[in-house]
Design a protein around this motif. Structure first.
Motif, PDB file in Angstrom:
ATOM      1  N   VAL A  35      18.819 -11.279 -23.470  1.00  0.00           N
ATOM      2  CA  VAL A  35      17.545 -11.594 -24.113  1.00  0.00           C
ATOM      3  C   VAL A  35      17.856 -12.400 -25.358  1.00  0.00           C
ATOM      4  O   VAL A  35      18.761 -12.071 -26.119  1.00  0.00           O
ATOM      5  CB  VAL A  35      16.767 -10.311 -24.482  1.00  0.00           C
ATOM      6  CG1 VAL A  35      15.528 -10.643 -25.304  1.00  0.00           C
ATOM      7  CG2 VAL A  35      16.381  -9.539 -23.234  1.00  0.00           C
ATOM      8  N   LEU A  47      15.996 -14.107 -28.733  1.00  0.00           N
ATOM      9  CA  LEU A  47      14.822 -14.193 -29.590  1.00  0.00           C
ATOM     10  C   LEU A  47      14.938 -15.466 -30.403  1.00  0.00           C
ATOM     11  O   LEU A  47      15.917 -15.661 -31.123  1.00  0.00           O
ATOM     12  CB  LEU A  47      14.747 -12.983 -30.526  1.00  0.00           C
ATOM     13  CG  LEU A  47      14.880 -11.620 -29.865  1.00  0.00           C
ATOM     14  CD1 LEU A  47      14.878 -10.533 -30.918  1.00  0.00           C
ATOM     15  CD2 LEU A  47      13.797 -11.404 -28.830  1.00  0.00           C
ATOM     16  N   LEU A  99      12.770  -3.127 -27.324  1.00  0.00           N
ATOM     17  CA  LEU A  99      13.639  -4.117 -26.692  1.00  0.00           C
ATOM     18  C   LEU A  99      15.006  -3.526 -26.358  1.00  0.00           C
ATOM     19  O   LEU A  99      15.503  -3.678 -25.235  1.00  0.00           O
ATOM     20  CB  LEU A  99      13.807  -5.336 -27.601  1.00  0.00           C
ATOM     21  CG  LEU A  99      14.746  -6.430 -27.092  1.00  0.00           C
ATOM     22  CD1 LEU A  99      14.267  -6.986 -25.760  1.00  0.00           C
ATOM     23  CD2 LEU A  99      14.874  -7.534 -28.128  1.00  0.00           C
ATOM     24  N   ILE A 125      10.456 -15.017 -26.887  1.00  0.00           N
ATOM     25  CA  ILE A 125      11.384 -14.127 -26.201  1.00  0.00           C
ATOM     26  C   ILE A 125      11.740 -14.746 -24.857  1.00  0.00           C
ATOM     27  O   ILE A 125      10.861 -15.011 -24.034  1.00  0.00           O
ATOM     28  CB  ILE A 125      10.750 -12.739 -25.980  1.00  0.00           C
ATOM     29  CG1 ILE A 125      10.272 -12.163 -27.312  1.00  0.00           C
ATOM     30  CG2 ILE A 125      11.731 -11.802 -25.284  1.00  0.00           C
ATOM     31  CD1 ILE A 125       9.328 -10.982 -27.157  1.00  0.00           C
ATOM     32  N   ARG A 136      18.397 -17.964 -33.679  1.00  0.00           N
ATOM     33  CA  ARG A 136      18.304 -17.133 -32.482  1.00  0.00           C
ATOM     34  C   ARG A 136      19.089 -15.836 -32.666  1.00  0.00           C
ATOM     35  O   ARG A 136      20.127 -15.827 -33.312  1.00  0.00           O
ATOM     36  CB  ARG A 136      18.863 -17.875 -31.274  1.00  0.00           C
ATOM     37  CG  ARG A 136      18.057 -19.102 -30.919  1.00  0.00           C
ATOM     38  CD  ARG A 136      18.740 -19.943 -29.857  1.00  0.00           C
ATOM     39  NE  ARG A 136      17.989 -21.159 -29.626  1.00  0.00           N
ATOM     40  CZ  ARG A 136      17.216 -21.357 -28.570  1.00  0.00           C
ATOM     41  NH1 ARG A 136      17.115 -20.440 -27.644  1.00  0.00           N
ATOM     42  NH2 ARG A 136      16.561 -22.483 -28.428  1.00  0.00           N
TER      43      ARG A 136
END
Length: 144
Positions: free
Chosen positions: A82, A84, A69, A5, A91
């Motif tokens: 953000v 991931l 999140l 993250i 991603r």
């Protein structure tokens, strides 16, 4: 599976630490989060928080993470993104300003997109989900 993250913002390390504390309060995620630190730059005391590593499994853990999140993003101000990073290198990206503006239906779609990315992985270069492109219309041109 481990998910890395990353937080991209003007105050990335601060936002990442806030996210770490937010996620640590979720019972399903306790013991699954590992802070990843970089060595301190010259003249600075202590390491810098670089990313979080989350040991995730399908089902309730993935659902709890996605929900927490998106909730955290809805409470951010300014430009916070953000990202991931999944083990296969794909991603999933989320942006706070886009999440805050979502309707309930769009938010449910956002959660579904995050869960789909976590459970199956998305190809590298997966579309950003948010107001400009919903998961259901991946082939459509951005509307925002």
């Amino acid at each position: 599976m481990d998910v890395r993250i990353l937080v991209d913002s003007e105050h990335g390390a601060v936002h990442l630490a806030e996210l770490h504390h937010w996620l640590a309060d979720v019972p399903e995620l306790r013991g699954r989060l590992t802070p990843l630190e970089a060595p301190p730059p010259p003249g600075v005391l202590g390491p810098t928080l670089e990313a979080l590593l989350l040991a995730i499994a399908p089902g309730s853990v993935a659902t709890a993470f996605a929900t927490a999140l998106v909730s955290w993003l809805r409470h951010r101000s300014g430009a916070v993104r953000v990202e991931l990073e999944l083990p296969d290198g794909s991603r999933v990206k989320l942006e706070a300003d886009r999440v805050r503006e979502m309707t309930d239906a769009e938010l449910r779609g956002q959660l579904a997109a995050v869960l789909a990315g976590l459970s199956a992985g998305q190809p590298t270069g997966a579309p950003r989900v948010g107001r400009d492109r919903a998961p259901a219309d991946e082939g459509a041109a951005p509307t925002g």
